[in-house]
Design a protein around this motif. Sequence first.
Motif, PDB file in Angstrom:
ATOM      1  N   ARG A  35      29.026  34.201  41.104  1.00  0.00           N
ATOM      2  CA  ARG A  35      29.918  33.470  40.201  1.00  0.00           C
ATOM      3  C   ARG A  35      30.975  32.675  40.972  1.00  0.00           C
ATOM      4  O   ARG A  35      31.547  33.166  41.946  1.00  0.00           O
ATOM      5  CB  ARG A  35      30.610  34.463  39.276  1.00  0.00           C
ATOM      6  N   PHE A  36      31.226  31.448  40.506  1.00  0.00           N
ATOM      7  CA  PHE A  36      32.209  30.559  41.112  1.00  0.00           C
ATOM      8  C   PHE A  36      32.982  29.849  40.007  1.00  0.00           C
ATOM      9  O   PHE A  36      32.641  29.943  38.833  1.00  0.00           O
ATOM     10  CB  PHE A  36      31.526  29.500  41.988  1.00  0.00           C
ATOM     11  N   VAL A  37      34.002  29.122  40.391  1.00  0.00           N
ATOM     12  CA  VAL A  37      34.766  28.269  39.480  1.00  0.00           C
ATOM     13  C   VAL A  37      34.702  26.860  40.031  1.00  0.00           C
ATOM     14  O   VAL A  37      34.879  26.645  41.233  1.00  0.00           O
ATOM     15  CB  VAL A  37      36.236  28.731  39.393  1.00  0.00           C
ATOM     16  N   ILE A  38      34.428  25.886  39.160  1.00  0.00           N
ATOM     17  CA  ILE A  38      34.398  24.484  39.581  1.00  0.00           C
ATOM     18  C   ILE A  38      35.480  23.726  38.838  1.00  0.00           C
ATOM     19  O   ILE A  38      35.584  23.795  37.619  1.00  0.00           O
ATOM     20  CB  ILE A  38      33.029  23.834  39.321  1.00  0.00           C
ATOM     21  N   GLU A  67      35.731  30.305  45.025  1.00  0.00           N
ATOM     22  CA  GLU A  67      35.309  31.643  44.651  1.00  0.00           C
ATOM     23  C   GLU A  67      35.941  32.014  43.312  1.00  0.00           C
ATOM     24  O   GLU A  67      37.001  31.514  42.957  1.00  0.00           O
ATOM     25  CB  GLU A  67      35.705  32.646  45.724  1.00  0.00           C
ATOM     26  N   PHE A  68      35.274  32.877  42.571  1.00  0.00           N
ATOM     27  CA  PHE A  68      35.808  33.367  41.306  1.00  0.00           C
ATOM     28  C   PHE A  68      36.666  34.582  41.609  1.00  0.00           C
ATOM     29  O   PHE A  68      36.239  35.488  42.308  1.00  0.00           O
ATOM     30  CB  PHE A  68      34.675  33.744  40.352  1.00  0.00           C
ATOM     31  N   VAL A  69      37.887  34.596  41.116  1.00  0.00           N
ATOM     32  CA  VAL A  69      38.796  35.718  41.311  1.00  0.00           C
ATOM     33  C   VAL A  69      39.033  36.359  39.954  1.00  0.00           C
ATOM     34  O   VAL A  69      39.584  35.728  39.053  1.00  0.00           O
ATOM     35  CB  VAL A  69      40.124  35.265  41.937  1.00  0.00           C
ATOM     36  N   GLN A  70      38.592  37.596  39.798  1.00  0.00           N
ATOM     37  CA  GLN A  70      38.748  38.318  38.536  1.00  0.00           C
ATOM     38  C   GLN A  70      40.214  38.602  38.285  1.00  0.00           C
ATOM     39  O   GLN A  70      40.937  38.970  39.192  1.00  0.00           O
ATOM     40  CB  GLN A  70      37.969  39.635  38.595  1.00  0.00           C
ATOM     41  N   GLY A  71      40.654  38.399  37.061  1.00  0.00           N
ATOM     42  CA  GLY A  71      42.032  38.709  36.706  1.00  0.00           C
ATOM     43  C   GLY A  71      42.457  37.915  35.491  1.00  0.00           C
ATOM     44  O   GLY A  71      41.681  37.126  34.951  1.00  0.00           O
ATOM     45  N   PRO A  72      43.702  38.114  35.058  1.00  0.00           N
ATOM     46  CA  PRO A  72      44.181  37.399  33.868  1.00  0.00           C
ATOM     47  C   PRO A  72      44.392  35.916  34.168  1.00  0.00           C
ATOM     48  O   PRO A  72      44.607  35.537  35.317  1.00  0.00           O
ATOM     49  CB  PRO A  72      45.514  38.092  33.559  1.00  0.00           C
TER      50      PRO A  72
END
Length: 100
Positions: A35-38, A67-72
């Motif tokens: 998983r990533f964020v674009i 990178e995808f960082v899990q969190g609020p």
Amino acid sequence: MTTRLLPGDPDRLGGYWLAGRLGSCFDAYDSGGRRFVIKMARGRAPSVAPHCVARVVESGPGYVVSEFVQGPSLREAVGRRLCRRPRAARDGVRITASAW
């Protein structure tokens, strides 16, 4: 929270398929299922200290993959007072978002 792609949104960028939206970003996955964020760029990206952002793994014409960082989300963190300086956090996001 991931929401549906909007009409006109691409379904792929580079080697990533887009699963939905994360606010103004895209929830993306590579062929291995990571998983990533674009984030799509609307201008020149500002320089930001490396410890303040997720690791950038790739960039292409008009987009950056990190990178995808899990969190609020920032909104949740400010609402739940998880940010010590919410005004500064919001101002920093506004400055960064204006460049994208």
